[in-house]
Design a protein around this motif. Structure first.
Motif, PDB file in Angstrom:
ATOM      1  N   UNK A 101       0.846  -1.200   0.000  1.00 12.34           N
ATOM      2  CA  UNK A 101       0.000   0.000   0.000  1.00 12.34           C
ATOM      3  C   UNK A 101       0.881   1.250   0.000  1.00 12.34           C
ATOM      4  N   UNK A 128       1.963   1.746  -3.421  1.00  6.39           N
ATOM      5  CA  UNK A 128       0.844   2.295  -4.206  1.00  6.39           C
ATOM      6  C   UNK A 128       0.743   3.797  -4.026  1.00  6.39           C
ATOM      7  N   UNK A 129       0.922   4.236  -2.773  1.00  7.16           N
ATOM      8  CA  UNK A 129       0.809   5.671  -2.497  1.00  7.16           C
ATOM      9  C   UNK A 129       1.887   6.432  -3.267  1.00  7.16           C
ATOM     10  N   UNK A 181       1.064   6.674  -6.831  1.00  6.78           N
ATOM     11  CA  UNK A 181      -0.118   7.460  -7.191  1.00  6.78           C
ATOM     12  C   UNK A 181       0.268   8.875  -7.617  1.00  6.78           C
ATOM     13  N   UNK A 182       1.435   9.337  -7.171  1.00  7.66           N
ATOM     14  CA  UNK A 182       1.876  10.674  -7.558  1.00  7.66           C
ATOM     15  C   UNK A 182       2.671  10.601  -8.857  1.00  7.66           C
ATOM     16  N   UNK A 183       2.469  11.560  -9.777  1.00  8.67           N
ATOM     17  CA  UNK A 183       3.364  11.618 -10.938  1.00  8.67           C
ATOM     18  C   UNK A 183       4.793  11.765 -10.415  1.00  8.67           C
ATOM     19  N   UNK A 184       5.719  10.916 -10.919  1.00 10.62           N
ATOM     20  CA  UNK A 184       7.021  10.819 -10.267  1.00 10.62           C
ATOM     21  C   UNK A 184       7.764  12.158 -10.230  1.00 10.62           C
ATOM     22  N   UNK A 185       7.727  12.891 -11.337  1.00 10.34           N
ATOM     23  CA  UNK A 185       8.487  14.142 -11.367  1.00 10.34           C
ATOM     24  C   UNK A 185       7.921  15.144 -10.363  1.00 10.34           C
ATOM     25  N   UNK A 186       6.581  15.146 -10.227  1.00  7.11           N
ATOM     26  CA  UNK A 186       5.948  16.073  -9.289  1.00  7.11           C
ATOM     27  C   UNK A 186       6.358  15.749  -7.861  1.00  7.11           C
ATOM     28  N   UNK A 187       6.321  14.446  -7.515  1.00 14.02           N
ATOM     29  CA  UNK A 187       6.690  14.052  -6.166  1.00 14.02           C
ATOM     30  C   UNK A 187       8.157  14.380  -5.909  1.00 14.02           C
TER      31      UNK A 187
END
Lengths: 335, 300
Positions: B135, B138-139, B142-148
């Protein structure tokens, strides 16, 4: 089917809670005191500081703060931007159509070119068409799109002077934007040349944003098609004398599309990440640029809620793709 | 009773495996070219101080925005021209290779080790441990990788080290998922059972018995993450959140060059081309590795 949908929905809840925890912790793990950060360089008196702490709830236990945060989220309260003083949600909703329009055009380009190219490459496996398109696809897949955007600007805007460098529409046009989609609003405005201007502004950013999804979709379609073409039922269809067009179109393509649809769905996250770079290069007033600007402006409420909203959208889109997948593939639905 | 016959392959087969691997890898011509380029790049990065004609940081105020030598106004002193503050572009590109390779190696090492441990634990133990780890993955996914990565760097502070940590965090779930899937496929096989019966401990079962049989997809993913890390780090540098000037990192070079796009094409074109060719070479290698290591796709 309803059971399948409910199953997927319950599966999402822990992920959603996880996302809210990430967004919630974001402000707490920032170096420094969040209240002092919000005060900026002016600083504040100790009384005012205490008042702010109490007002923002930072003086209470962390779990209580989290539950309150969740409660506010569920009521649609995403906080206010430090910069615009507006609710983050209304800023988001105002800018989102711009990103949506861009992403929509990009995905149309990617699918409209990627799927036929992939199918043809698979059918003519080993031919020069296959080799050339797959080499180009790999180049596209390896492309630093922020550089690709700059190159297109140099060539089409600089050398040829065909397209504008930035923005959504020429400054000479002004009209109400009821839908938020510039292509539609410019048509509705009835002003001469408005639609052409909007389309001119849209073309380069869409191409840039479409590049990676296009490459991925073309490659995935080719390999899915190759796999299906080797299946027994395709051989049977051919053997019983069906027209080649029917074999490819009905028997092969429909089954090959199943993994391709998943791939297209997964590109939504890629598009969101790409929008950050594309919008920055073309000064496109969407949520990607909004996030980058907010990060450099240290507008933390925007960063926090923007992160949450974008992740939420990606999650919902992935859910829809999952459900579609179940709809077209009974094996998944009943497993 | 020893458990050696059950786990490791007999001596001599390793060489045979390598030979077989090379046989399949060589069939993919693109992959071989990619490998050649990559080796050349590594040599270039290692020998950068010897190869670079100038210091990558020193500014020559008498030679600002000098074009490459083949263009009018160019000179052979600066083969690929200079940037807006008079630094030699060729030297900066050569030194930039060091940063890109370093970023790739660090990011892949962190995310590979982290992902393997999490994936092994998750797949091997199952139950609530598995549920919690997956999980969390998954979290992250869930975020676009570049944004995170961008937000993480904003939290940690801009800079190359933090950019690498952020990219490693966002690329690690792929390894964890792949490892878990491979472990689930392997853990009930007979050789694992045999090792367990022979008395192998949990750690030995995980790392010595199961892991070597799960490596193929991980190696392919590692090359993809390597090129992805270079692209993401360059993107962060481009957005001002990665390596900081005057570091000759390719993405940072592009960010500095942005304002000159319409009058000095070389300051923009060359760093991007370096990124593209490097990433392309690694992806070509990745395709070859997949063909050679994945028996399912072999000959398709």
């Amino acid at each position: 089917m309803i059971k399948f949908i409910l199953g997927r929905l319950t599966y999402l809840i822990p992920t959603f809670i996880g996302i809210t925890i990430v967004a919630f912790s974001f402000v707490r793990i920032l170096p420094g005191d969040p209240v002092l950060l919000m005060a900026g360089e002016r600083g504040m008196t100790p009384e005012h500081y205490q008042e702010m702490m109490a007002r923002l709830g930072f003086d209470r236990p962390i779990w209580e703060q989290y539950l309150e945060y969740l409660w506010r989220l569920l009521h649609g309260n995403f906080g206010d931007s430090i910069n615009t003083k507006q609710p983050v949600l209304s800023d988001f909703l105002a800018l989102f159509p711009a990103t949506l329009e861009l992403a929509f055009c990009a995905i149309i380009i990617a699918v409209a070119i990627g799927v036929p190219v992939g199918v043809l490459a698979a059918l003519k496996r080993g031919s020069w068409f296959d080799q050339t398109t797959m080499t180009v696809a790999l180049i596209g897949y390896s492309m630093p799109i922020f550089w690709w955007g700059l190159l297109l600007i140099i060539f089409f805007s600089g050398t040829l002077g065909w397209t504008p460098v930035s923005g959504r529409i020429s400054l000479m046009f002004y009209f109400p934007t009821p839908t938020g989609f510039m292509l539609i609003d410019s048509l509705l405005s009835g002003q001469k040349g408005a639609f052409a201007s909007a389309a001119e502004h849209l073309i380069l950013p869409s191409i840039v944003l479409a590049t990676i999804p296009l490459a991925v979709i073309a490659r995935q379609t080719r390999s899915a098609m190759l796999e299906v073409l080797g299946e027994d039922y395709v051989r049977t269809a051919k053997a019983k004398g069906l027209a080649p067009g029917r074999v490819v179109g009905v028997h092969a393509l429909r089954n090959a599309m199943i993994p391709v649809i998943t791939t297209i769905g997964l590109q939504i996250g890629v598009l969101m990440a790409g929008a950050i770079l594309t919008e920055t290069i073309f000064s496109w007033p969407g949520i990607g640029k909004w996030m980058v600007d907010s990060i450099s402006r240290r507008d933390y409420p925007v960063v926090q809620s923007g992160l949450l909203l974008i992740a939420g959208i990606v999650m919902v889109v992935n859910l829809i793709v999952d459900l579609l997948y179940g709809l077209i593939n009974p094996r998944i639905r009943h497993s | 009773m020893t458990d050696t016959p059950v786990t490791g392959p007999a001596p001599g087969t390793t060489r045979q495996m390598l030979a077989e691997f090379w046989f399949y890898f060589r069939e993919n011509r693109g992959a071989v070219y990619g490998l050649y380029f990559f080796v050349a790049l590594v040599i270039m990065a290692l020998l950068a101080p010897v190869l670079a004609p100038h210091d990558p940081i020193i500014q020559d105020r008498s030679a600002l925005l000098v074009p490459p030598f083949w263009q009018e106004g160019g000179s052979t002193t600066y083969l690929l021209g200079t940037d807006a503050v008079g630094r030699d572009i060729l030297s900066r590109l050569i030194f930039g290779a060091r940063y890109s390779l370093f970023i790739g190696i660090v990011v892949v090492s962190i995310s590979l080790v982290g992902g393997i441990v999490l994936g092994l634990v998750s797949g091997f133990f199952g139950g609530w441990i598995d549920a919690v780890i997956m999980r969390v993955m998954d979290v992250i996914l869930a975020f676009p990788s570049l944004l995170l990565a961008l937000v993480l760097v904003a939290v940690l502070g801009p800079g190359l080290t933090n950019a690498m940590i952020a990219i490693a965090i966002v690329s690690q779930p792929h390894f964890a998922r792949l490892t878990r899937a491979a472990v689930l496929g392997e853990k009930n096989r007979e050789y694992v059972m045999a090792a367990r019966v022979a008395g192998a401990g949990k750690v030995r079962l995980m790392f010595r018995t199961i892991l070597p049989n799960c490596l193929a997809p991980l190696i392919v993913q590692a090359t993809l993450s390597f090129s992805g890390a270079i692209l993401d780090a360059a993107a962060l540098g481009f957005l001002g959140m990665g390596a900081q000037p005057p570091t000759p990192e390719w993405g940072t070079m592009l960010a500095e060059a942005r304002e000159f796009i319409l009058r000095a094409w070389w300051v923009v074109t060359l760093p991007g081309l370096a990124i593209l060719i490097t990433v392309l070479a690694i992806n070509l290698m990745g395709d070859g590795l997949r063909d050679a290591l994945d028996p399912k796709l072999k000959r398709s």
